[in-house]
Scaffold this motif. Structure first.
Motif, PDB file in Angstrom:
ATOM      1  N   SER A  24       8.540   1.981   5.748  1.00 53.06           N
ATOM      2  CA  SER A  24       9.549   1.498   4.791  1.00 53.06           C
ATOM      3  C   SER A  24      10.048   0.110   5.173  1.00 53.06           C
ATOM      4  N   ALA A  25      10.082  -0.215   6.460  1.00 52.24           N
ATOM      5  CA  ALA A  25      10.506  -1.553   6.905  1.00 52.24           C
ATOM      6  C   ALA A  25       9.543  -2.639   6.412  1.00 52.24           C
ATOM      7  N   ILE A  26       8.269  -2.297   6.288  1.00 58.49           N
ATOM      8  CA  ILE A  26       7.278  -3.253   5.771  1.00 58.49           C
ATOM      9  C   ILE A  26       7.660  -3.669   4.345  1.00 58.49           C
ATOM     10  N   PHE A  27       8.085  -2.700   3.542  1.00 60.54           N
ATOM     11  CA  PHE A  27       8.503  -2.990   2.168  1.00 60.54           C
ATOM     12  C   PHE A  27       9.863  -3.684   2.146  1.00 60.54           C
ATOM     13  N   GLN A  28      10.765  -3.234   3.006  1.00 62.02           N
ATOM     14  CA  GLN A  28      12.118  -3.796   3.046  1.00 62.02           C
ATOM     15  C   GLN A  28      12.092  -5.280   3.388  1.00 62.02           C
ATOM     16  N   ARG A  29      11.277  -5.659   4.372  1.00 63.77           N
ATOM     17  CA  ARG A  29      11.183  -7.071   4.772  1.00 63.77           C
ATOM     18  C   ARG A  29      10.745  -7.956   3.610  1.00 63.77           C
ATOM     19  N   ARG A  30       9.973  -7.399   2.696  1.00 66.27           N
ATOM     20  CA  ARG A  30       9.475  -8.162   1.543  1.00 66.27           C
ATOM     21  C   ARG A  30      10.351  -7.969   0.301  1.00 66.27           C
ATOM     22  N   HIS A  31      11.466  -7.260   0.464  1.00 66.91           N
ATOM     23  CA  HIS A  31      12.395  -6.973  -0.647  1.00 66.91           C
ATOM     24  C   HIS A  31      11.687  -6.260  -1.796  1.00 66.91           C
ATOM     25  N   GLU A  59      -1.779  -9.458  -4.842  1.00 62.05           N
ATOM     26  CA  GLU A  59      -1.702 -10.222  -3.591  1.00 62.05           C
ATOM     27  C   GLU A  59      -0.726  -9.552  -2.616  1.00 62.05           C
ATOM     28  N   GLN A  60       0.447  -9.133  -3.127  1.00 65.06           N
ATOM     29  CA  GLN A  60       1.435  -8.461  -2.281  1.00 65.06           C
ATOM     30  C   GLN A  60       0.892  -7.142  -1.733  1.00 65.06           C
ATOM     31  N   ILE A  61       0.252  -6.343  -2.581  1.00 68.16           N
ATOM     32  CA  ILE A  61      -0.211  -5.019  -2.132  1.00 68.16           C
ATOM     33  C   ILE A  61      -1.291  -5.173  -1.063  1.00 68.16           C
ATOM     34  N   LYS A  62      -2.140  -6.168  -1.186  1.00 68.54           N
ATOM     35  CA  LYS A  62      -3.178  -6.388  -0.165  1.00 68.54           C
ATOM     36  C   LYS A  62      -2.550  -6.721   1.188  1.00 68.54           C
ATOM     37  N   LYS A  63      -1.506  -7.566   1.176  1.00 65.66           N
ATOM     38  CA  LYS A  63      -0.807  -7.909   2.424  1.00 65.66           C
ATOM     39  C   LYS A  63      -0.093  -6.688   3.005  1.00 65.66           C
ATOM     40  N   ILE A  64       0.528  -5.901   2.132  1.00 65.93           N
ATOM     41  CA  ILE A  64       1.238  -4.694   2.572  1.00 65.93           C
ATOM     42  C   ILE A  64       0.269  -3.712   3.214  1.00 65.93           C
ATOM     43  N   ILE A  65      -0.864  -3.483   2.584  1.00 65.38           N
ATOM     44  CA  ILE A  65      -1.873  -2.557   3.137  1.00 65.38           C
ATOM     45  C   ILE A  65      -2.314  -3.046   4.513  1.00 65.38           C
ATOM     46  N   GLN A  67      -0.559  -4.790   6.656  1.00 65.35           N
ATOM     47  CA  GLN A  67       0.529  -4.514   7.593  1.00 65.35           C
ATOM     48  C   GLN A  67       0.616  -3.031   7.930  1.00 65.35           C
ATOM     49  N   ILE A  68       0.453  -2.184   6.936  1.00 65.50           N
ATOM     50  CA  ILE A  68       0.507  -0.730   7.169  1.00 65.50           C
ATOM     51  C   ILE A  68      -0.606  -0.307   8.119  1.00 65.50           C
ATOM     52  N   GLU A  69      -1.802  -0.848   7.918  1.00 67.12           N
ATOM     53  CA  GLU A  69      -2.942  -0.453   8.755  1.00 67.12           C
ATOM     54  C   GLU A  69      -2.818  -0.949  10.191  1.00 67.12           C
TER      55      GLU A  69
END
Length: 175
Positions: A24-31, A59-65, A67-69
């Motif tokens: 959830s912090a990964i998403f929070q940092r990106r608002h 573009e955002q979802i690719k960066k998020i994935i 970070q999650i991985e």
């Protein structure tokens, strides 16, 4: 600017304390608001599956994935558009039992919404409904006119139309 789409994110993980906070912090940092979260065991023994619903650009979802991985416990993460998944949400409504007595409209609502009564007593009854978010929202607004005592809705659960090769990948890692 790229167009925002609704993505279902599936994350296969080891079941460790604190992982939900880090994801959830990964998403929070990106608002970025996570619209729903569901965590359960997966089809793979001792592997959990997180299912999240977010509205972002590709573009955002690719960066998020990415970070999650990077999280140690994450085995693999995927993202899918709605047309690539079969998905549902579930909900429960608690309503006064008085509504069932001599009220044909409530019976009609139950039947037409394809919901079902799962518990009934002298004070209240519980109605269960599974479907897409829009169907649940429509039923909520219909029942709200009659007085909802309690309401709860699950996060999205989803299965992809295409194969998710994570099981095969895990077998290869073990060899």
């Amino acid at each position: 600017m790229s167009e925002k789409n609704t993505y279902t994110v599936s994350i296969y993980t080891e079941n460790n304390v604190g992982l939900l906070n880090r994801i959830s912090a990964i998403f929070q940092r990106r608002h970025i608001n996570v619209e729903s979260v569901n965590v359960s065991k997966s089809e793979i023994k001792s592997v959990s599956r997180f299912t999240l619903l977010v509205k972002v650009t590709e573009e955002q979802i690719k960066k998020i994935i990415g970070q999650i991985e990077k999280q140690v416990e994450v085995i693999k993460a995927y993202y899918h558009l709605d047309e690539n998944t079969i998905y549902q949400e579930s909900c429960l409504f608690k309503l006064s039992s008085d509504l069932l007595i001599g009220n044909d409209e409530i019976q009609r609502i139950i039947n037409s919404s394809k919901s079902r009564v799962i518990n009934i007593n002298k004070d209240f009854f519980v109605l269960e409904k599974s479907g897409h978010k829009e169907e649940i929202e429509e039923l909520y607004h219909t029942l709200d006119k009659h007085g909802i005592m309690q309401f709860v809705r699950s996060g999205r659960i989803a299965i992809t139309k295409d194969e998710m090769p994570v099981s095969k990948m895990l077998k290869e890692l073990k060899n």
